[in-house]
Design a protein around this motif. Structure first.
Motif, PDB file in Angstrom:
ATOM      1  N   TRP A 243     -20.051  38.779  19.854  1.00 41.00           N
ATOM      2  CA  TRP A 243     -19.681  39.740  18.821  1.00 41.00           C
ATOM      3  C   TRP A 243     -18.583  40.651  19.363  1.00 41.00           C
ATOM      4  N   ASN A 244     -17.534  40.799  18.574  1.00 43.60           N
ATOM      5  CA  ASN A 244     -16.405  41.666  18.919  1.00 43.60           C
ATOM      6  C   ASN A 244     -15.742  41.227  20.225  1.00 43.60           C
TER       7      ASN A 244
ATOM      8  N   ASP B  29     -16.381  39.105  14.470  1.00 37.32           N
ATOM      9  CA  ASP B  29     -15.577  40.289  14.748  1.00 37.32           C
ATOM     10  C   ASP B  29     -15.751  41.268  13.582  1.00 37.32           C
TER      11      ASP B  29
ATOM     12  N   ALA C 203     -14.757  44.362  13.250  1.00 38.64           N
ATOM     13  CA  ALA C 203     -13.545  45.113  12.896  1.00 38.64           C
ATOM     14  C   ALA C 203     -12.666  44.303  11.956  1.00 38.64           C
ATOM     15  N   SER C 204     -12.534  43.013  12.246  1.00 41.16           N
ATOM     16  CA  SER C 204     -11.741  42.142  11.385  1.00 41.16           C
ATOM     17  C   SER C 204     -12.394  42.000  10.013  1.00 41.16           C
TER      18      SER C 204
END
Length: 318
Positions: free
Chosen positions: A225-226, A153, A155-156
Motif C-alpha cells: 500500500w502506497n 495507492d 493518494a492516486s
C-alpha cells in the motif's frame, strides 16, 4: 433468431463497456438505459437508439427485459441492487458487492429473499488468460501454490475522485480483484487464514497473509500500500507454473523448462474491455440453456469474506 433483451442500469464508463460487449452479439438487443444522471443516461441510450428511463421500475415495465446489467458506484449499490432483484430478469451486477462485508452480506440476503438470479462481473476470472491458466493446471490434480501480489495507492485513488467511504474500504473496492484469484484457483473450502503482516488503517504499508484450502492448496497474499509494485498472480503445481503479469497476459513454464512461454491474447480481450465479451456470451448462454460460467453472488461474497479476514475486518465465511 430470438433476440434477448438486455437493460442497462448506470451510464458511466463500465456501463458503456458492458453495453458495447452485449451489443456486439447477434442475439442481443439493448432495450433501455436507466441512470442517475439523466444527461449521461440519454447519451448512452442514444448510442443504441433506445429509451432512457428515470427509474428501474419504469424500465422493466416498458421493456420486460430478460436481463439487467448493473454498473453503479459503490455508494449506490445497497439501494440499486435490491431494486433490481424484485423483477424476474437475470441480474448481472458489477463488483464489489457492496462497500464492505456487512453490506455485501445484506445484498446477498436480499437476493436470496427475493429469489433473484444474480451474478457478478468479476471479469478477471473471464480473462482468456485466466481460463487458459485453469486449463493448464487441470492436467495435474496435485496441490497448488497460489501467489498474489497486490498494490494500492490511496493518494492516486483520492486524486482520481474516489469518495472517502470508498477509500476507507478500498480493499473491498479494488483489492477484491486480486483476492478473488484465491477463490477462483484454490480448490475446496478455506480452512484458515494466517496473517503475518496485518493491515494498519492509520499507516497503510505491507499486508501479508497465508490461506490454506481443504484440498491442500496454499495461497500467499502480499499487498503493498502506497508503494511501488505490479499486480501479478502465479499458480504452481508439480507440472506447470502459470503467471499472469499483467493479469490479462499469460505465461506458462512447464516442468523441465527454464523460461516462460507467452500465450497470445484472445481477440475478445483486445477488441473489448478484457473479460467483458466472454461474460456477455456466458449471460446469453444462461438465458438460452440455463448453464453458465458466470460468478454467482454467493461466490462473490465468499471472496469478499476472504478479503475481510485478510484485512482483519471480519471473519471469513467459506
Amino acid at each position: 433468431m430470438k433476440k434477448w433483451k438486455i437493460a442497462i442500469v448506470g451510464a458511466g464508463y463500465m456501463a458503456g463497456e458492458h453495453a458495447k460487449a452485449f451489443a456486439s452479439l447477434p442475439d442481443v438487443s439493448i432495450v433501455g438505459v436507466c441512470g442517475r444522471t439523466r444527461e449521461r443516461a440519454e447519451a448512452l441510450a442514444a448510442q443504441y437508439a433506445v429509451p432512457a428511463f428515470a427509474t428501474i421500475d419504469a424500465m422493466y415495465t416498458a421493456t420486460k427485459a430478460d436481463a439487467v446489467v448493473v454498473a453503479v458506484n459503490e455508494l449506490s449499490m445497497s439501494e440499486v441492487y435490491p431494486s433490481c432483484f424484485r423483477y424476474p430478469w437475470v441480474c448481472f451486477v458489477e463488483k464489489p458487492i457492496g462497500l464492505d462485508l456487512t453490506q455485501a452480506e445484506a445484498i446477498l440476503d436480499s437476493s436470496r429473499r427475493l429469489g433473484a438470479r444474480t451474478f457478478v462481473s468479476l471479469n478477471r476470472r473471464s480473462y482468456a488468460a485466466s481460463r487458459q491458466a485453469q486449463d493448464e493446471l487441470a492436467h495435474d490434480e496435485g496441490p497448488r501454490l497460489i501467489s498474489v501480489l497486490d498494490q494500492q495507492d490511496l493518494a492516486s485513488a483520492r486524486a482520481s475522485g474516489q469518495p472517502e467511504p470508498v477509500l476507507t474500504n478500498y480493499m473491498f473496492a479494488n483489492s477484491i480483484h486480486l483476492i478473488d484469484y484465491f477463490c477462483a484457483f484454490g480448490r475446496g473450502k478455506i480452512e484458515f487464514v494466517a496473517v503475518s503482516e496485518p493491515w494498519r488503517q492509520d499507516q497503510p504499508g505491507f499486508v501479508v497473509a497465508t490461506i490454506r484450502f481443504s484440498s491442500g492448496d496454499c495461497g500467499v497474499y502480499q499487498a503493498v500500500w502506497n508503494g511501488p509494485g505490479p499486480w501479478s498472480v502465479t499458480i504452481t503445481n508439480r507440472s506447470v507454473r502459470v503467471e499472469l503479469r499483467p493479469l490479462e497476459k499469460l505465461g506458462i513454464q512447464r516442468r523441465g523448462e527454464r523460461q516462460l512461454t507467452e500465450v497470445a491474447l484472445d481477440s475478445r480481450d483486445k477488441d473489448f474491455k478484457p473479460g467483458l465479451r466472454y461474460q456477455a456470451e456466458q449471460l446469453v448462454r444462461l438465458l438460452t440453456t440455463g448453464q453458465t460460467e458466470l460468478t454467482s453472488i454467493d461466490e462473490a461474497v465468499r471472496s469478499t469474506a476472504l478479503c475481510a479476514e485478510i484485512y482483519g475486518l471480519r471473519s471469513a465465511k467459506s
